[in-house]
Design a protein around this motif. Structure first.
Motif, PDB file in Angstrom:
ATOM      1  N   PHE A 169     -21.676   5.102 -14.051  1.00 40.76           N
ATOM      2  CA  PHE A 169     -22.743   5.240 -12.742  1.00 40.76           C
ATOM      3  C   PHE A 169     -24.185   5.570 -13.313  1.00 40.76           C
ATOM      4  O   PHE A 169     -24.999   5.835 -12.620  1.00 40.76           O
ATOM      5  CB  PHE A 169     -22.430   6.466 -11.931  1.00 40.76           C
ATOM      6  N   GLY A 170     -24.359   5.080 -14.657  1.00 40.92           N
ATOM      7  CA  GLY A 170     -25.663   4.977 -15.028  1.00 40.92           C
ATOM      8  C   GLY A 170     -26.250   6.446 -15.574  1.00 40.92           C
ATOM      9  O   GLY A 170     -27.539   6.694 -15.413  1.00 40.92           O
ATOM     10  N   ILE A 171     -25.420   7.373 -15.639  1.00 43.82           N
ATOM     11  CA  ILE A 171     -25.874   8.918 -16.001  1.00 43.82           C
ATOM     12  C   ILE A 171     -25.724   9.066 -17.367  1.00 43.82           C
ATOM     13  O   ILE A 171     -24.332   9.059 -17.952  1.00 43.82           O
ATOM     14  CB  ILE A 171     -25.128   9.777 -14.974  1.00 43.82           C
ATOM     15  N   ASN A 172     -26.519   9.608 -18.111  1.00 39.02           N
ATOM     16  CA  ASN A 172     -26.464   9.887 -19.749  1.00 39.02           C
ATOM     17  C   ASN A 172     -25.877  11.478 -19.505  1.00 39.02           C
ATOM     18  O   ASN A 172     -25.737  12.243 -18.606  1.00 39.02           O
ATOM     19  CB  ASN A 172     -27.486   9.548 -20.511  1.00 39.02           C
ATOM     20  N   GLY A 173     -25.521  11.865 -20.718  1.00 36.54           N
ATOM     21  CA  GLY A 173     -25.085  13.290 -20.910  1.00 36.54           C
ATOM     22  C   GLY A 173     -26.082  14.434 -20.494  1.00 36.54           C
ATOM     23  O   GLY A 173     -25.595  15.238 -19.845  1.00 36.54           O
ATOM     24  N   GLY A 174     -27.423  14.231 -20.789  1.00 33.70           N
ATOM     25  CA  GLY A 174     -28.397  15.180 -20.259  1.00 33.70           C
ATOM     26  C   GLY A 174     -28.310  15.304 -18.765  1.00 33.70           C
ATOM     27  O   GLY A 174     -28.542  16.277 -18.018  1.00 33.70           O
ATOM     28  N   GLU A 175     -28.258  14.046 -18.044  1.00 32.99           N
ATOM     29  CA  GLU A 175     -28.349  14.186 -16.675  1.00 32.99           C
ATOM     30  C   GLU A 175     -27.180  14.807 -16.100  1.00 32.99           C
ATOM     31  O   GLU A 175     -27.159  15.409 -14.797  1.00 32.99           O
ATOM     32  CB  GLU A 175     -28.601  12.672 -16.206  1.00 32.99           C
ATOM     33  N   LEU A 176     -26.093  14.262 -16.563  1.00 35.31           N
ATOM     34  CA  LEU A 176     -24.645  14.942 -16.285  1.00 35.31           C
ATOM     35  C   LEU A 176     -24.680  16.474 -16.334  1.00 35.31           C
ATOM     36  O   LEU A 176     -24.552  17.126 -15.539  1.00 35.31           O
ATOM     37  CB  LEU A 176     -23.404  14.403 -16.932  1.00 35.31           C
ATOM     38  N   ILE A 177     -25.499  17.103 -17.408  1.00 35.22           N
ATOM     39  CA  ILE A 177     -25.505  18.632 -17.432  1.00 35.22           C
ATOM     40  C   ILE A 177     -26.305  19.227 -16.494  1.00 35.22           C
ATOM     41  O   ILE A 177     -26.175  20.135 -15.773  1.00 35.22           O
ATOM     42  CB  ILE A 177     -26.035  18.923 -18.819  1.00 35.22           C
ATOM     43  N   VAL A 178     -27.588  18.302 -16.261  1.00 33.67           N
ATOM     44  CA  VAL A 178     -28.286  18.903 -15.082  1.00 33.67           C
ATOM     45  C   VAL A 178     -27.835  18.766 -13.839  1.00 33.67           C
ATOM     46  O   VAL A 178     -27.695  19.761 -12.994  1.00 33.67           O
ATOM     47  CB  VAL A 178     -29.753  18.067 -14.924  1.00 33.67           C
ATOM     48  N   LEU A 179     -27.171  17.843 -13.400  1.00 28.55           N
ATOM     49  CA  LEU A 179     -26.347  17.587 -12.225  1.00 28.55           C
ATOM     50  C   LEU A 179     -25.193  18.967 -11.880  1.00 28.55           C
ATOM     51  O   LEU A 179     -24.957  19.398 -10.796  1.00 28.55           O
ATOM     52  CB  LEU A 179     -25.632  16.487 -11.951  1.00 28.55           C
ATOM     53  N   LEU A 180     -24.481  19.011 -12.924  1.00 33.80           N
ATOM     54  CA  LEU A 180     -23.565  20.319 -13.219  1.00 33.80           C
ATOM     55  C   LEU A 180     -24.260  21.721 -12.838  1.00 33.80           C
ATOM     56  O   LEU A 180     -23.665  22.346 -12.002  1.00 33.80           O
ATOM     57  CB  LEU A 180     -22.620  20.384 -14.403  1.00 33.80           C
ATOM     58  N   VAL A 181     -25.277  21.743 -13.593  1.00 32.42           N
ATOM     59  CA  VAL A 181     -26.106  23.041 -13.357  1.00 32.42           C
ATOM     60  C   VAL A 181     -26.469  23.274 -11.947  1.00 32.42           C
ATOM     61  O   VAL A 181     -26.314  24.563 -11.402  1.00 32.42           O
ATOM     62  CB  VAL A 181     -27.289  23.275 -14.214  1.00 32.42           C
ATOM     63  N   VAL A 182     -27.231  22.052 -11.323  1.00 35.61           N
ATOM     64  CA  VAL A 182     -27.368  22.039  -9.817  1.00 35.61           C
ATOM     65  C   VAL A 182     -26.277  22.217  -9.007  1.00 35.61           C
ATOM     66  O   VAL A 182     -26.628  23.164  -8.008  1.00 35.61           O
ATOM     67  CB  VAL A 182     -28.279  20.793  -9.685  1.00 35.61           C
ATOM     68  N   ALA A 183     -25.354  21.700  -9.031  1.00 37.23           N
ATOM     69  CA  ALA A 183     -23.871  21.968  -8.394  1.00 37.23           C
ATOM     70  C   ALA A 183     -23.534  23.531  -8.510  1.00 37.23           C
ATOM     71  O   ALA A 183     -23.324  24.095  -7.385  1.00 37.23           O
ATOM     72  CB  ALA A 183     -22.815  20.947  -8.663  1.00 37.23           C
ATOM     73  N   LEU A 184     -23.630  23.967  -9.507  1.00 37.28           N
ATOM     74  CA  LEU A 184     -23.373  25.282  -9.699  1.00 37.28           C
ATOM     75  C   LEU A 184     -24.223  26.347  -8.776  1.00 37.28           C
ATOM     76  O   LEU A 184     -23.657  27.202  -8.230  1.00 37.28           O
ATOM     77  CB  LEU A 184     -23.441  25.780 -11.094  1.00 37.28           C
ATOM     78  N   VAL A 185     -25.446  25.947  -8.947  1.00 36.75           N
ATOM     79  CA  VAL A 185     -26.399  26.821  -8.394  1.00 36.75           C
ATOM     80  C   VAL A 185     -26.332  26.668  -6.809  1.00 36.75           C
ATOM     81  O   VAL A 185     -26.370  27.647  -6.123  1.00 36.75           O
ATOM     82  CB  VAL A 185     -27.789  26.610  -8.771  1.00 36.75           C
ATOM     83  N   VAL A 186     -26.368  25.438  -6.500  1.00 38.18           N
ATOM     84  CA  VAL A 186     -26.075  25.116  -5.012  1.00 38.18           C
ATOM     85  C   VAL A 186     -24.796  25.661  -4.277  1.00 38.18           C
ATOM     86  O   VAL A 186     -24.745  26.245  -3.167  1.00 38.18           O
ATOM     87  CB  VAL A 186     -26.330  23.613  -4.565  1.00 38.18           C
ATOM     88  N   LEU A 187     -23.744  25.079  -4.989  1.00 36.11           N
ATOM     89  CA  LEU A 187     -22.412  25.710  -4.505  1.00 36.11           C
ATOM     90  C   LEU A 187     -22.009  27.070  -4.626  1.00 36.11           C
ATOM     91  O   LEU A 187     -21.211  27.772  -3.926  1.00 36.11           O
ATOM     92  CB  LEU A 187     -21.093  24.510  -5.029  1.00 36.11           C
ATOM     93  N   GLY A 188     -22.246  27.547  -5.707  1.00 34.45           N
ATOM     94  CA  GLY A 188     -21.813  28.759  -6.218  1.00 34.45           C
ATOM     95  C   GLY A 188     -20.582  28.776  -7.013  1.00 34.45           C
ATOM     96  O   GLY A 188     -19.837  27.840  -6.483  1.00 34.45           O
ATOM     97  N   PRO A 189     -20.302  29.958  -7.694  1.00 37.07           N
ATOM     98  CA  PRO A 189     -19.224  29.964  -8.500  1.00 37.07           C
ATOM     99  C   PRO A 189     -17.741  30.074  -7.521  1.00 37.07           C
ATOM    100  O   PRO A 189     -16.886  29.759  -7.971  1.00 37.07           O
ATOM    101  CB  PRO A 189     -19.456  30.996  -9.455  1.00 37.07           C
ATOM    102  N   GLU A 190     -18.014  30.535  -6.196  1.00 34.88           N
ATOM    103  CA  GLU A 190     -16.684  30.599  -5.622  1.00 34.88           C
ATOM    104  C   GLU A 190     -16.288  29.200  -5.163  1.00 34.88           C
ATOM    105  O   GLU A 190     -14.984  29.183  -4.958  1.00 34.88           O
ATOM    106  CB  GLU A 190     -17.054  31.595  -4.210  1.00 34.88           C
ATOM    107  N   ARG A 191     -17.402  28.393  -4.629  1.00 35.47           N
ATOM    108  CA  ARG A 191     -16.950  27.325  -3.963  1.00 35.47           C
ATOM    109  C   ARG A 191     -16.642  25.890  -4.967  1.00 35.47           C
ATOM    110  O   ARG A 191     -16.151  24.959  -4.638  1.00 35.47           O
ATOM    111  CB  ARG A 191     -17.886  26.917  -2.865  1.00 35.47           C
TER     112      ARG A 191
END
Length: 130
Positions: free
Chosen positions: A2-24
């Motif tokens: 999908f044209g995503i490098n390692g740094g961008e993947l980490i940022v997306l995971l952190v944003v997903a963790l913040v938005v969704l929360g550790p429960e969901r």
């Protein structure tokens, strides 16, 4: 992927963790995994169906040639024109015409038989028009 490098993947995971929360987050990760599995299953089923319908011709298909990323309009036009140019003889050259910027006087001189190699006069320049 999908044209995503390692740094961008980490940022997306952190944003997903913040938005969704550790429960969901585990629930959504499981749904994403199921979606990926179903898409793969669908693709394999479509491939098996094509292989069944086309028979032995399926193996003869050049899939790289059908890849839309390989589409190059310049190459297609060049190949099409090279076929036309190979079949037809070269056109005959037309006599030289006066330059487009030549004045009417120089055109008249060329028509009366003066040398065609004479340089045409410069085009008039209007300072007010610019």
């Amino acid at each position: 992927m999908f044209g995503i490098n390692g740094g961008e993947l980490i940022v997306l995971l952190v944003v997903a963790l913040v938005v969704l929360g550790p429960e969901r987050l585990p629930q959504y990760a499981e749904q994403l995994a199921q979606l990926v599995k179903s898409v793969r299953r669908f693709a394999k089923g479509a491939q098996a169906q094509m292989r069944e319908e086309l028979g032995p011709e399926f193996d003869d298909i050049d899939w790289q040639k059908l890849d839309p990323r390989q589409y190059d309009p310049r190459r297609i036009v060049r190949d099409a024109l090279s076929d036309v140019w190979d079949d037809e003889p070269a056109p005959a050259k037309k006599p030289a015409r006066p330059a487009a910027g030549a004045t009417a006087a120089s055109r008249v001189n060329l028509d009366k038989g003066s040398s065609a190699s004479a340089a045409p006069a410069a085009a008039p320049y209007d300072e007010d028009a610019t």
